[in-house]
Design an enzyme around this catalytic site. Structure first.
Site, PDB file in Angstrom:
ATOM      1  N   ASP A  22       0.833  -1.208   0.000  1.00 47.26           N
ATOM      2  CA  ASP A  22       0.000   0.000   0.000  1.00 47.26           C
ATOM      3  C   ASP A  22       0.871   1.263   0.000  1.00 47.26           C
ATOM      4  O   ASP A  22       0.532   2.253  -0.646  1.00 47.26           O
ATOM      5  CB  ASP A  22      -0.927  -0.002   1.216  1.00 47.26           C
ATOM      6  CG  ASP A  22      -1.777  -1.254   1.302  1.00 47.26           C
ATOM      7  OD1 ASP A  22      -2.175  -1.770   0.239  1.00 47.26           O
ATOM      8  OD2 ASP A  22      -2.016  -1.725   2.421  1.00 47.26           O
TER       9      ASP A  22
ATOM     10  N   ASP B  22       0.294  -0.611  10.008  1.00 47.19           N
ATOM     11  CA  ASP B  22      -0.023  -0.662   8.577  1.00 47.19           C
ATOM     12  C   ASP B  22       0.378   0.599   7.826  1.00 47.19           C
ATOM     13  O   ASP B  22       0.486   0.583   6.598  1.00 47.19           O
ATOM     14  CB  ASP B  22      -1.540  -0.830   8.390  1.00 47.19           C
ATOM     15  CG  ASP B  22      -2.011  -2.255   8.634  1.00 47.19           C
ATOM     16  OD1 ASP B  22      -1.461  -2.896   9.553  1.00 47.19           O
ATOM     17  OD2 ASP B  22      -2.903  -2.723   7.916  1.00 47.19           O
TER      18      ASP B  22
END
Length: 319
Positions: A261, A297
């Protein structure tokens, strides 16, 4: 005009202290995590105006997600679920060194986002954006989300918004055959495609070397740009027939979750700044390398840190 709009699920990630086990821990570190919001956070911190669309339970846990994303500069467009069935998806992540590895346990079934419809979302912001992004995780969540994803792609295409998609296959959500059918329906609407090489081989059932795979996808689905990510082998990008291969930047890996990501967030930032395929791949790879050094994350990085990674490789760094 908004630079980037993303759409997808964000969960709470709960992790025991390193070295402890899920089955005995007495405490958890809590963070937000989800592919599309991870991309939005990376792009926002690198300078883009980024919006994240989703549906969350109207509860302290839902508001916890919004508070964290806004803290990183992301604007949120949330449909609040006030029903008795409202719930937030969570996942539990246990870090372990070799030979144990990382264990992930999901608890996301029937979360509020699985019921989201286009009428609940601010589709106007998609029509007014430069770029719209979602990943293959989103249409895997439910049939309703699958239809909503298709509608948002249609809105983007009709409005001249660049559409971007990452295959991001998750075997715990659906089978390769189910995923392939959905991917092949969506890909003709995608301008810029990110795909892990393993997903192209195992889910789309294609053969060839990396360049052949990227060429095949660009040709078959009439994509403007295809980026094939290859793990520690780097990435291959094709745009209008031009091919560029980018190796990874070496990094100490503290937490690999969210690396892909971060790559997408960096790539889209460089693209919005007018970068060519080489610059976009390089900026994405540098952002991804920094993410690997950060717990959680999210790629909490600065443009100066990304440029320093690039400059150090080229020998241009000043000390």
């Amino acid at each position: 005009m908004t630079d980037l709009v993303t759409f997808g699920e964000t969960m709470l990630r709960l992790s025991p202290p390193r070295g402890d086990r899920l089955e005995r821990t007495r405490s958890f570190d809590v963070q937000a995590g989800g592919a599309e919001s991870n991309v939005a956070v990376a792009a926002s911190l690198l300078g883009l105006d980024a919006v994240w669309l989703s549906k969350l339970p109207d509860s302290p846990l839902g508001r916890r997600i919004v508070r964290e994303l806004r803290g990183h500069g992301v604007r949120t467009g949330v449909a609040w679920d006030t029903s008795d069935e409202k719930r937030l998806g969570t996942y539990y992540l246990e870090h372990g060194g070799a030979p144990r590895g990382v264990e992930v346990v999901y608890d996301r079934a029937d979360s509020s986002v699985t019921t989201v419809t286009p009428e609940e979302l601010a589709t106007g912001v998609v029509a007014d954006a430069d770029t719209f992004y979602t990943s293959g995780i989103t249409p895997a969540l439910s049939e309703t989300v699958r239809k909503t994803t298709g509608t948002l792609f249609e809105v983007a295409k009709q409005s001249g918004t660049t559409t971007t998609f990452d295959l991001n296959y998750r075997s715990k959500l659906w089978s390769p055959a189910e995923a392939r059918e959905t991917y092949e329906a969506l890909l003709p609407h995608v301008d810029l495609l990110f795909a892990a090489e393993r997903d192209v081989r195992e889910v789309l059932d294609r053969d060839g070397d990396a360049v052949q795979l990227a060429h095949g996808l660009a040709t078959d689905f009439d994509s403007d740009t295809v980026v094939l990510t290859r793990g520690d082998k780097g990435a291959v990008g094709i745009r209008e027939g031009e091919v560029f291969e980018r190796p990874v930047f070496e990094a100490d890996t503290f937490d690999a979750i969210g690396t892909g990501d971060a790559f997408v967030g960096g790539f889209l930032t460089a693209r919005a700044d007018g970068g060519d395929i080489e610059r976009c791949l390089t900026y994405g790879a540098a952002t991804a390398s920094l993410k690997r050094t950060i717990d959680g994350d999210l790629a909490v990085v600065t443009p100066a840190e990304v440029e320093a990674v690039i400059a150090e490789e080229s020998g241009e760094i000043s000390r």
